[in-house]
Design an enzyme around this catalytic site. Structure first.
Site, short mmCIF file in Angstrom:
data_model
loop_
_atom_site.label_atom_id
_atom_site.label_comp_id
_atom_site.label_asym_id
_atom_site.label_seq_id
_atom_site.Cartn_x
_atom_site.Cartn_y
_atom_site.Cartn_z
N ARG A 1 0.32 16.56 13.49
CA ARG A 1 0.95 15.71 12.63
C ARG A 1 1.47 16.44 11.01
O ARG A 1 0.90 17.38 10.92
CB ARG A 1 0.45 14.22 12.10
CG ARG A 1 -0.94 14.52 11.54
CD ARG A 1 -1.39 13.00 11.40
NE ARG A 1 -2.73 13.18 10.75
CZ ARG A 1 -4.02 13.03 11.44
NH1 ARG A 1 -4.02 13.56 12.64
NH2 ARG A 1 -5.05 12.95 10.90
N ASP A 2 2.16 15.71 10.46
CA ASP A 2 2.43 16.11 8.87
C ASP A 2 3.19 17.34 8.97
O ASP A 2 3.01 18.25 8.04
CB ASP A 2 1.30 16.35 8.12
CG ASP A 2 0.22 15.05 8.24
OD1 ASP A 2 0.75 13.89 8.68
OD2 ASP A 2 -0.92 15.16 8.05
N ASN B 1 0.15 5.85 0.37
CA ASN B 1 -0.88 6.92 0.65
C ASN B 1 0.29 8.12 0.28
O ASN B 1 0.94 8.22 -0.51
CB ASN B 1 -1.84 6.97 1.51
CG ASN B 1 -1.25 6.70 3.13
OD1 ASN B 1 -0.88 5.95 3.66
ND2 ASN B 1 -1.11 7.81 3.84
N ASP B 2 0.11 9.18 1.24
CA ASP B 2 0.64 10.39 0.94
C ASP B 2 2.14 10.57 0.43
O ASP B 2 2.94 9.57 1.02
CB ASP B 2 0.82 11.21 2.16
CG ASP B 2 -0.38 11.24 3.33
OD1 ASP B 2 -1.33 10.70 2.76
OD2 ASP B 2 -0.47 11.78 4.26
N TRP C 1 -3.88 0.23 4.18
CA TRP C 1 -3.15 0.88 4.97
C TRP C 1 -2.67 0.22 6.34
O TRP C 1 -3.46 -0.79 7.04
CB TRP C 1 -3.96 2.34 5.30
CG TRP C 1 -3.37 3.16 6.09
CD1 TRP C 1 -2.81 4.31 5.69
CD2 TRP C 1 -3.33 3.28 7.78
NE1 TRP C 1 -1.94 5.08 6.75
CE2 TRP C 1 -2.68 4.46 8.01
CE3 TRP C 1 -3.73 2.58 8.74
CZ2 TRP C 1 -2.13 4.70 9.31
CZ3 TRP C 1 -3.27 3.04 9.94
CH2 TRP C 1 -2.57 3.94 10.23
N GLU D 1 -5.22 17.77 8.02
CA GLU D 1 -4.14 17.01 7.75
C GLU D 1 -3.13 17.70 6.75
O GLU D 1 -3.61 18.71 5.98
CB GLU D 1 -4.52 15.59 7.32
CG GLU D 1 -5.40 14.91 7.99
CD GLU D 1 -5.59 13.43 7.58
OE1 GLU D 1 -5.45 12.67 8.48
OE2 GLU D 1 -5.92 13.34 6.37
N TRP E 1 0.82 -1.15 -0.18
CA TRP E 1 0.06 0.17 0.20
C TRP E 1 0.86 1.26 -0.06
O TRP E 1 1.97 1.35 0.69
CB TRP E 1 -0.88 -0.06 1.23
CG TRP E 1 -1.42 1.27 1.79
CD1 TRP E 1 -0.81 2.35 2.30
CD2 TRP E 1 -2.81 1.79 1.51
NE1 TRP E 1 -1.68 3.23 2.62
CE2 TRP E 1 -2.82 3.11 1.90
CE3 TRP E 1 -3.81 1.19 0.70
CZ2 TRP E 1 -4.10 3.95 1.78
CZ3 TRP E 1 -4.99 1.97 0.57
CH2 TRP E 1 -5.04 3.34 1.32
C1 FRU Z 1 -3.16 11.71 5.41
C2 FRU Z 1 -2.75 11.01 6.72
C3 FRU Z 1 -1.56 11.91 7.40
C4 FRU Z 1 -0.94 10.93 8.01
C5 FRU Z 1 -0.80 9.94 7.04
C6 FRU Z 1 -0.79 8.48 7.96
O1 FRU Z 1 -3.71 10.87 4.33
O2 FRU Z 1 -3.77 10.57 7.45
O3 FRU Z 1 -2.45 12.85 8.24
O4 FRU Z 1 0.10 11.31 8.28
O5 FRU Z 1 -1.84 9.92 6.30
O6 FRU Z 1 -0.69 7.52 6.96
#
Ligand code: FRU
Length: 717
Positions: free
Chosen positions: A414-415, A293-294, A318, A462, A291
């Site tokens: 976060r982020d 994502n970001d 995820w 986010e 998987w």
């Molecule tokens: C956005 C998110 C972020 C986090 C990450 C976790 O898609 O939820 O806020 O850091 O994905 O995978």
């Protein structure tokens, strides 16, 4: 190799024992919309059985059907009880599934006779980490036959593992064989090859696997280990353990053969058609396995674009957040590198950013090569922000020993997105706090941070982005842009201390496949572009495009952002980076012509991957419509709107015409209208059997003023 193995016949027997049979008496399966005549106190159990995992909880598995008792309503701190009506003990055994906290008397299920607790059991977990897997459990209650009894499920614990999960409470006369109970299993392997391959069956119970070297846990992750034929093979990069003996450990049902089926190899198991599997996007980045994502840590350094990303190397869904890593010289052809950041004692590795520390402000530099520094969220309890650095152009990463550098502030903060603020020679970080709230921080050395100001983006959350951008390309006149994961952007000013919004929020894009984007740091001034890569998010509601593939989810194509003056005011526009044009091969150029209803000048063109450029003047047509391999992209000339797959964006006629650019890949169509004013990344599985194109005028004749169809090469060739 040390082995504890059991025969397949026993496995078959165990499976039927774990299932309720007609002679069994079911007490509760928690499949209903309420707890029925069970009584709750407190808040932890909510108003009804949970449908699986609750908000902010690790993924819960191993329960039966769709519902279960899950006292994580309100998180670990909430408490309460759930009590059954009185029932009669009619069978020798009481059997159930249990998981969650391991706190005696506090996170437990109790059997009460005459108001006294005669049996009690807890979940397995008492430290952070662990697993939300429910496991079967049985009590011998034969001594209480025919007595009245009550079951009470208790959550009187707060903090770490302060919750309990229970499901499928059944009375039975069949003894659950002791070997069905999960037990710690181990296997030793001498590492001689680069890959350790793990068989994965999506949907199988999640097992927590530890990899130990000399008794130290070097890797730990959850994986849906296949007992039989796997859907696909996940791999662990074993090169760091070459020549060593490792021990794999997992708690598995006594009948499991999963550890035995793990293999060592020179190439990834099942990778014969790697990057060319039927549903692999051909110019949208995907990971070899697992998987994503970001996008994280987008940074340009010494001729390489670095793309790190949220990655589960061991699952199709995820989980287990690592930072995957790929590099490219041209934003089109990517090379996957080993995992950059592994989960650690502070948590799993959530999103963040990376910079080149040209002035060695953090002191991580060794020799002449400036350090690359990543700032990320460690998603532990609580969420904190940490640093890692690389002294070898991003090939290997070291965590800063004094992490975290920013302690917990709020909720699941976060982020972090870090940028260099040249006028004051300092670092500025945008951080997501909670709801729609963000904040800016500043630091001289990346290690000590002070808060500058709060920023709120109504309707977004986010993954903040924060950067300066010229207005209409004029570097003397700039604005600052702030947006979150959905791309709802504010336009404003920043004086090094405070961001002051002047306009917005506006929507950066109108597609169904775009989230949590990031823009590159350290693009050289002579280039000067603001280049963005989004996560091409395919949500659960959509068709699971990558079903059957050894990977899931993709990145969107890189786009260049610009801030333009429009009739409505300043707006961001997005266009594919010019490097994508290098994929163009054969071109079909359609002559300018009047298009009458029923005509299709694209008839005869066949292919799978396209880049289409068009200028259309609808004239008398009410609609101009493309069918791209069976998928409609429709321009409504009356409403002046472009739409695809139920997503719509305004697209004004300019001098009676519109300009369109559409890129067709295996699981997407990226649509750009009027030079990026309308930006619609659309996730859709293009039907494999349909390779045709069509353009038609509806309701009257229109004009095709320009139409070029490029067939595209794969970026994996
Ligand atoms: C956005 C998110 C972020 C986090 C990450 C976790 O898609 O939820 O806020 O850091 O994905 O995978």
């Amino acid at each position: 190799m040390k082995w504890i193995a059991f025969s397949a016949a026993l496995l078959a027997q165990s499976l039927c024992l774990a299932r309720a049979e007609s002679s069994d008496v079911k007490i509760a399966d928690f499949e209903g919309a309420s707890y029925g005549n069970w009584q709750t106190t407190g808040t932890a159990f909510g108003a009804a059985p949970a449908r699986g995992t609750l908000s902010h909880q690790m993924s819960v598995d191993g329960f039966k059907g769709h519902g279960l008792v899950n006292s994580y309503h309100g998180g670990d701190d909430a408490m309460g009880t759930l009590t059954s009506p009185i029932f009669k003990i009619e069978r020798r055994y009481l059997q159930f599934f249990i998981g969650g906290g391991g706190w005696e008397d506090k996170t437990c299920i109790n059997l009460l006779i005459d108001g006294k607790v005669v049996r009690s059991a807890t979940g397995p977990n008492m430290q952070s980490g662990g697993s939300e897997q429910l496991e079967p459990k049985q009590w011998d209650v034969s001594e209480f036959l025919n007595r009245d009894a009550v079951i009470q499920i208790v959550d009187q614990a707060s903090g770490t593992w302060g919750h309990i999960n229970v499901d499928e409470i059944v009375q039975t006369d069949r003894e659950m064989a002791s070997w069905l109970a999960p037990r710690e299993m181990a296997r030793e392997i001498e590492i001689e090859k680069p890959y350790l391959n793990f068989p994965v069956k999506t949907g199988a119970p999640k097992r927590r696997v530890s990899v130990l070297v000399n008794g130290n846990v070097e890797r730990e992750f959850e994986i849906e280990l296949a007992e039989g034929a796997p859907d696909w093979w996940a791999f662990l990069d074993a090169t760091p353990f070459h020549g060593k003996s490792i021990t794999l450990k997992a708690k598995l049902p006594g009948s499991s053969h999963a550890l035995e089926s793990i293999t060592q190899s020179k190439t990834i198991e099942g990778s014969e058609d790697l990057y060319h599997e039927s549903r692999r996007p051909q110019f949208h980045f995907t990971s070899r396995r697992g998987w994503l994502n970001d996008p994280n840590g987008l940074v340009f350094y010494r001729g390489e674009y670095h793309l790190f990303y949220q990655h589960n190397p061991y699952g199709w869904n995820w989980g287990n957040m690592h930072w995957g890593h790929a590099v490219s010289k041209d934003l089109v052809h990517w090379k996957e590198l080993p995992i950059a950041l592994y989960p650690d004692e502070h948590g799993t590795m959530y999103s963040g950013s990376a910079i080149v520390d040209w002035n060695n402000t953090a002191g991580f530099q060794q020799g002449d090569e400036p350090a690359l520094v990543a700032m990320f969220t460690a998603a532990g309890k609580p969420f904190t922000q940490g640093l890692a650095f690389s002294n070898d152009r991003g090939r290997t990463w070291t965590k800063y020993e004094k992490n975290p550098v920013l302690p917990h502030i709020a909720a699941e903060n976060r982020d972090p997105k870090v940028i260099w603020y040249a006028p004051e020679k300092k670092w500025v970080m945008a951080l997501y706090l909670d709801h729609s709230d963000y904040a800016l921080f500043a630091s001289r050395d990346l290690k000590h941070w002070e808060k500058l100001c709060d920023v709120t983006i109504p309707g977004d959350s986010e993954c903040p982005e924060f950067f300066e951008i010229p207005v209409d390309g004029n570097s003397q006149n700039t604005r600052w842009i702030f947006y979150g994961a959905s791309g709802r952007y504010l336009i404003g000013r920043f004086d090094g201390k405070k961001f002051t919004p002047e306009a917005g929020p506006f929507e950066l894009q109108h597609g169904n496949c775009w989230y949590a984007s990031q823009t590159f740091n350290d693009i050289p001034p002579r280039d000067g572009r603001r280049i963005l890569i989004p996560w091409g998010r395919m949500t659960e509601r959509d068709v699971p495009f990558h079903q059957g593939m050894p990977f899931n989810q993709m990145m969107g194509i890189p786009v260049e952002l610009a801030l333009r003056t429009t009739d409505e005011g300043l707006r961001l526009v997005a266009n594919p980076v010019e490097e994508l044009e290098s994929l163009r091969k054969a071109v079909h150029e359609i002559k300018p012509q009047t298009l009458n209803p029923g005509e299709n000048p694209l008839a005869g063109i066949e292919g799978e991957l396209f880049d289409i450029v068009a200028e259309l003047a609808p004239g008398d047509a009410t609609q101009m419509e493309f069918k791209l391999r069976g998928i409609d992209v429709t321009y409504d000339a009356v409403k002046e709107e472009i739409s695809c797959q139920g997503r719509t964006a305004a697209l004004k006629l300019v001098d009676g015409k519109i300009r369109l650019r559409m890129l067709v890949d295996h699981t997407s169509i990226d649509i750009f209208g009027n030079d990026g004013t309308a930006y619609l990344p659309i996730g859709i599985a293009l039907p494999a059997g349909n390779k045709l194109l069509q353009i038609s005028a509806i309701g009257g004749a229109g004009q095709v003023q320009l139409l070029k169809v490029y067939e595209l090469n794969s970026s994996w060739e």
